[in-house]
Design a protein around this motif. Structure first.
Motif, PDB file in Angstrom:
ATOM      1  N   LYS A 164     -19.889  11.286 -11.811  1.00  0.00           N
ATOM      2  CA  LYS A 164     -20.863  12.115 -12.524  1.00  0.00           C
ATOM      3  C   LYS A 164     -20.603  12.148 -14.018  1.00  0.00           C
ATOM      4  O   LYS A 164     -21.516  12.304 -14.823  1.00  0.00           O
ATOM      5  CB  LYS A 164     -20.837  13.535 -11.945  1.00  0.00           C
ATOM      6  CG  LYS A 164     -21.881  14.463 -12.525  1.00  0.00           C
ATOM      7  CD  LYS A 164     -21.938  15.782 -11.775  1.00  0.00           C
ATOM      8  CE  LYS A 164     -20.667  16.566 -11.873  1.00  0.00           C
ATOM      9  NZ  LYS A 164     -20.787  17.926 -11.302  1.00  0.00           N
ATOM     10  N   SER A 165     -19.347  12.007 -14.414  1.00  0.00           N
ATOM     11  CA  SER A 165     -18.987  12.118 -15.826  1.00  0.00           C
ATOM     12  C   SER A 165     -19.134  10.800 -16.592  1.00  0.00           C
ATOM     13  O   SER A 165     -18.850  10.747 -17.781  1.00  0.00           O
ATOM     14  CB  SER A 165     -17.536  12.608 -15.944  1.00  0.00           C
ATOM     15  OG  SER A 165     -16.639  11.623 -15.458  1.00  0.00           O
ATOM     16  N   LYS A 166     -19.599   9.742 -15.940  1.00  0.00           N
ATOM     17  CA  LYS A 166     -19.602   8.430 -16.577  1.00  0.00           C
ATOM     18  C   LYS A 166     -20.604   8.305 -17.705  1.00  0.00           C
ATOM     19  O   LYS A 166     -20.342   7.644 -18.700  1.00  0.00           O
ATOM     20  CB  LYS A 166     -19.851   7.333 -15.531  1.00  0.00           C
ATOM     21  CG  LYS A 166     -18.606   6.981 -14.724  1.00  0.00           C
ATOM     22  CD  LYS A 166     -18.912   5.883 -13.733  1.00  0.00           C
ATOM     23  CE  LYS A 166     -17.636   5.429 -13.033  1.00  0.00           C
ATOM     24  NZ  LYS A 166     -16.761   4.667 -13.881  1.00  0.00           N
ATOM     25  N   SER A 167     -21.808   8.903 -17.601  1.00  0.00           N
ATOM     26  CA  SER A 167     -22.820   8.769 -18.643  1.00  0.00           C
ATOM     27  C   SER A 167     -23.879   9.840 -18.464  1.00  0.00           C
ATOM     28  O   SER A 167     -24.059  10.377 -17.353  1.00  0.00           O
ATOM     29  CB  SER A 167     -23.471   7.384 -18.582  1.00  0.00           C
ATOM     30  OG  SER A 167     -24.323   7.304 -17.450  1.00  0.00           O
ATOM     31  N   PRO A 168     -24.635  10.157 -19.544  1.00  0.00           N
ATOM     32  CA  PRO A 168     -25.734  11.128 -19.421  1.00  0.00           C
ATOM     33  C   PRO A 168     -26.773  10.705 -18.390  1.00  0.00           C
ATOM     34  O   PRO A 168     -27.336  11.543 -17.689  1.00  0.00           O
ATOM     35  CB  PRO A 168     -26.313  11.160 -20.840  1.00  0.00           C
ATOM     36  CG  PRO A 168     -25.181  10.760 -21.724  1.00  0.00           C
ATOM     37  CD  PRO A 168     -24.421   9.742 -20.936  1.00  0.00           C
ATOM     38  N   GLU A 169     -27.037   9.400 -18.295  1.00  0.00           N
ATOM     39  CA  GLU A 169     -28.023   8.908 -17.337  1.00  0.00           C
ATOM     40  C   GLU A 169     -27.564   9.155 -15.907  1.00  0.00           C
ATOM     41  O   GLU A 169     -28.351   9.575 -15.054  1.00  0.00           O
ATOM     42  CB  GLU A 169     -28.270   7.417 -17.560  1.00  0.00           C
ATOM     43  CG  GLU A 169     -29.386   6.847 -16.692  1.00  0.00           C
ATOM     44  CD  GLU A 169     -29.700   5.403 -17.036  1.00  0.00           C
ATOM     45  OE1 GLU A 169     -30.744   5.174 -17.670  1.00  0.00           O
ATOM     46  OE2 GLU A 169     -28.878   4.527 -16.683  1.00  0.00           O
ATOM     47  N   VAL A 170     -26.287   8.913 -15.640  1.00  0.00           N
ATOM     48  CA  VAL A 170     -25.751   9.164 -14.304  1.00  0.00           C
ATOM     49  C   VAL A 170     -25.767  10.661 -14.001  1.00  0.00           C
ATOM     50  O   VAL A 170     -26.081  11.080 -12.884  1.00  0.00           O
ATOM     51  CB  VAL A 170     -24.323   8.600 -14.167  1.00  0.00           C
ATOM     52  CG1 VAL A 170     -23.699   9.029 -12.842  1.00  0.00           C
ATOM     53  CG2 VAL A 170     -24.338   7.079 -14.265  1.00  0.00           C
TER      54      VAL A 170
END
Length: 321
Positions: A214-220
């Protein structure tokens, strides 16, 4: 006991230092030199490490090489990684270390935590044996090293020669069992209190992998929120793509690139995390969870829960009790 603290390119050295401090405190408490910690590298050369792959650097001087150290045990820290590609790259960079580990005699104990377990697995030292590693590495390790008896629900797996532990603080579980076996439970309790050491978690919790994803990117993160807010019966690839304003093919490609999961796997993980939260924090029954999240029936929910967590809902409830 002479313990080699192994430094290598890309490793996270903070755990080695904390481990050494804990054992030094134990020596002082018992007024005996039970443990001797020595920094070592594969060739005896100093290793320069850049913190978090950016920012300041630190150089750790090796006191001896692995081959010449005459160690009773070696502790390998994890390396910086957030994807399977990072793990593959780290194994390639540290091929000499892996080869050296593979040639060590069975009298040398090997301890590894977090992503360092990848190095031990690549060296064949885990072949046919029980081992664990950090939760998010489970799929990669299970596929890449099929000869290992993986126990990902356990945070610490040990036998007479090997210790593997999950998490960047996995050294704590190894240190605790080491102190207890050599100095006793009373000394371990004293050291824990004096140094305010956290109690190691005994089991890996099912939601830990999705929290990292969940913390990988705003899109994720946006994709995560949509799945979280959508009932299971409405979780289709077309609905997912429409909510993200992209084609199904683009969605699949971007999710695979960011999370190494298919859209179906991603949606399944998010909903099971929600189920875990409802069981953990609200104490809901299986029927209540099924109704709340929009599963078609209890049977399909139980089957999916077991596939994702390797536990039944009842076993999970017992684990967190």
């Amino acid at each position: 006991m002479r313990i080699g603290l192994v430094v290598y390119p890309g490793c996270i050295p903070s755990g080695l230092m904390a481990f050494a401090e804990i054992l030094t405190a134990c020596n002082q408490r018992t007024q005996q030199r039970t443990f001797e910690c020595v920094f070592t590298s594969v060739d005896g050369a100093a290793v320069t490490l850049t913190l978090a792959s950016q920012g300041p650097s630190i150089t750790i001087e090796s006191q001896t090489s692995l081959a010449e150290g005459q160690f009773d045990a070696l502790l390998l820290p994890g390396f910086w990684a957030s994807s399977e590609q990072d793990c593959t790259k780290a194994l390639a960079v540290n091929r000499e270390l892996i080869d050296t580990l593979s040639r060590l005699p069975s009298t040398t104990q090997l301890w590894g935590y977090c992503s360092a377990v990848c190095l031990l697995a690549a060296s064949k030292q885990l072949e046919g044996r029980r081992a664990t590693a950090t939760w998010w590495l489970a799929q990669y390790l299970s596929t890449a090293f099929t000869g290992v008896n993986w126990q990902f629900n356990d945070t610490l797996v040990q036998d007479k020669q090997l210790s593997t532990s999950s998490g960047v603080q996995g050294y704590l579980a190894i240190a605790n069992t080491l102190i207890q076996s050599h100095c006793g439970a009373a000394i371990l309790a004293d050291i824990t209190k004096l140094m305010v050491i956290a109690r190691p978690q005994k089991a890996a919790l099912p939601w830990q992998r999705i929290e990292m994803i969940k913390s990988k990117s705003p899109e994720v993160a946006r994709a995560y929120r949509w799945v979280e807010q959508t009932p299971v019966q409405d979780l289709t690839l077309s609905n997912f793509a429409s909510a993200m304003n992209m084609s199904t093919r683009t969605l699949a490609r971007r999710l695979a690139s960011s999370t190494e999961l298919s859209a179906a796997q991603f949606m399944r993980l998010v909903k099971i995390q929600q189920a875990c939260d409802l069981i953990t924090y609200q104490g809901l029954s299986v029927k209540e969870v099924v109704d709340r999240l929009g599963y078609g029936d209890e049977t399909s929910f139980r089957r999916t829960f077991k596939q994702v967590t390797t536990l039944t809902p009842a076993q999970y409830r017992q684990l967190i009790a």
